[in-house]
Design an enzyme around this catalytic site. Structure first.
Site, PDB file in Angstrom:
ATOM      1  N   HIS A 131       0.850  -1.188   0.000  1.00 30.98           N
ATOM      2  CA  HIS A 131       0.000   0.000   0.000  1.00 30.98           C
ATOM      3  C   HIS A 131       0.888   1.240   0.000  1.00 30.98           C
ATOM      4  O   HIS A 131       2.118   1.154   0.132  1.00 30.98           O
ATOM      5  CB  HIS A 131      -0.937   0.004   1.207  1.00 30.98           C
ATOM      6  CG  HIS A 131      -2.192  -0.787   0.999  1.00 30.98           C
ATOM      7  ND1 HIS A 131      -3.105  -0.499   0.000  1.00 30.98           N
ATOM      8  CD2 HIS A 131      -2.693  -1.871   1.647  1.00 30.98           C
ATOM      9  CE1 HIS A 131      -4.111  -1.355   0.050  1.00 30.98           C
ATOM     10  NE2 HIS A 131      -3.879  -2.205   1.036  1.00 30.98           N
ATOM     11  N   ASP A 161      -0.108   6.967  -3.612  1.00 28.86           N
ATOM     12  CA  ASP A 161      -1.298   6.648  -4.399  1.00 28.86           C
ATOM     13  C   ASP A 161      -1.619   7.721  -5.427  1.00 28.86           C
ATOM     14  O   ASP A 161      -1.842   7.426  -6.607  1.00 28.86           O
ATOM     15  CB  ASP A 161      -2.510   6.463  -3.483  1.00 28.86           C
ATOM     16  CG  ASP A 161      -2.566   5.086  -2.847  1.00 28.86           C
ATOM     17  OD1 ASP A 161      -1.770   4.215  -3.235  1.00 28.86           O
ATOM     18  OD2 ASP A 161      -3.406   4.880  -1.945  1.00 28.86           O
TER      19      ASP A 161
END
Length: 382
Positions: A131, A161
């Protein structure tokens, strides 16, 4: 249609985080983005989109069963008529589905094939789960987020992200589409969040190369080490931000904070004085409320702004004047950015439920109502 990407068609294989963010950016600026959702109604393991889902706004949705041969055929059909696709699966997944670059580019040589992953398509970590926090850690960014003597603190998931991932992929897509428009062939874009995060750290890397940035966390000009670049609590428990780097801005800070006569503040660039000066500033700023400091410092050259929450930001006069936030589907959302004076983007349409446009998109591909019924009965579409 409005927006500089009007006339461009993108197929988005639904996922979470940076892929949808890229799709949102392209759709915000006029591209027709068709999202391929899962036939079971879920998107990348999440619940179906609703009208308040910012990242899913502005698209149409077709729900396909990619475990079905007919569903995969429909996806190939869509990609064969598109200018580009974006997908965010682990390396090899699209190939196993029969939707890899070799297949789709053979059918559509002008296709721009955008791939979004954390680690990239190659490398020892390529097949590992991860992540944002992991990607920015490996890229050398996370180490530098946090205060002196404290552990690294992830800046939500803005850097990996969205900055190093989705926005970098959007830039790659537009670049490759421009290459095609100039007569080139389609190609594959390998957008890795680790690579993108490393690029975002370019200025800091350069400062370190020049010897003006330390690997010591919270000890530098821009990482809360300096007293003139930090946030400070006010009398009402709220916060303000100060970024008075340049001498003229620092002088204005001293003037408006009543510190012109304190000779210690002459030592702006003396790192040994930063901690003491930060303590003095903290005491000064705790003496008034946030609104009182706004009345004193807003519209000045201090480099000042109140620290606003997501609930407060849409109500600030500057954001209201510029229309930084707009209402979409009954909720406030950020307006498309950046802005263009000749091809202004329109307010995006709210997100739709998975499969909302399945039949309409199939009709455009040449399937009639009976064919849609047959495909639905075979489990190829939702």
């Amino acid at each position: 249609m409005a927006g500089p990407l009007s006339g461009i068609t993108i197929v988005e294989f639904a996922g979470i985080g940076p892929g949808p963010f890229c799709g949102m950016m392209l759709a915000d600026h006029g591209a027709e983005v068709i999202r391929i959702d899962r036939a079971d109604g879920r998107r990348g393991g999440t619940t179906p989109a609703n009208t308040k889902d910012v990242l899913a706004r502005g698209r149409r949705s077709i729900a396909l069963n990619l475990k079905s041969e007919k569903g995969v055929d429909l996806a190939r059909n869509l990609c064969g008529k598109a200018d580009g696709i974006i997908e965010g699966f682990r390396p090899g997944v699209m190939e196993r589905l029969g939707l890899g670059p070799e297949v789709l580019l053979a059918h559509n040589p002008k296709l721009v094939y955008g791939r979004m992953t954390g680690w990239g398509q190659t490398g020892p970590y390529a097949q590992a789960a991860g992540h944002d926090i992991n990607y920015i850690a490996l890229a050398g960014a996370l180490h530098h987020f946090g205060r002196a003597g404290e552990k690294p603190t992830p800046p939500i998931n803005m850097v990996g992200d969205f900055g190093g991932g989705g926005m970098m992929l959007a830039f790659g897509m537009v670049s490759a589409l421009l290459h095609v428009a100039n007569g080139g062939e389609g190609q594959v874009i390998d957008a890795a969040m680790t690579d993108g995060t490393a690029v975002l750290m370019g200025m800091i890397q350069g400062m370190r190369n020049m010897g003006v940035w330390s690997d010591e966390r919270g000890a530098n000009m821009l990482d809360t080490g300096a007293h003139y670049y930090d946030t400070y609590e006010t009398a009402d428990g709220k916060y303000i931000s100060i970024g008075s780097i340049e001498p003229q801005f620092y002088a204005e800070l001293r003037r408006l904070a009543g510190l012109e006569e304190d000779a210690e503040f002459d030592r702006q660039m003396d790192r040994s004085a930063w901690s003491s000066l930060a303590g003095k500033l903290a005491d000064v700023f705790r003496g008034k409320t946030r609104d009182e400091w706004c009345a004193i410092m807003e519209h000045s050259d201090v480099c000042f702004a109140p620290v606003l929450s997501l609930a407060e930001a849409p109500e600030h006069p500057h954001n209201k004047t510029r229309g930084t936030f707009v209402e979409i589907g009954g909720s406030l959302q950020p307006a498309p950015a950046p802005r263009f004076d000749q091809t202004q983007s329109v307010v995006p349409k709210p997100a739709v439920e998975s499969g909302h446009d399945t039949d309409a998109i199939l009709y455009e591909l040449g399937f009639d109502a009976d064919a849609c019924t047959e495909l639905r009965g075979a489990g190829a579409i939702a």
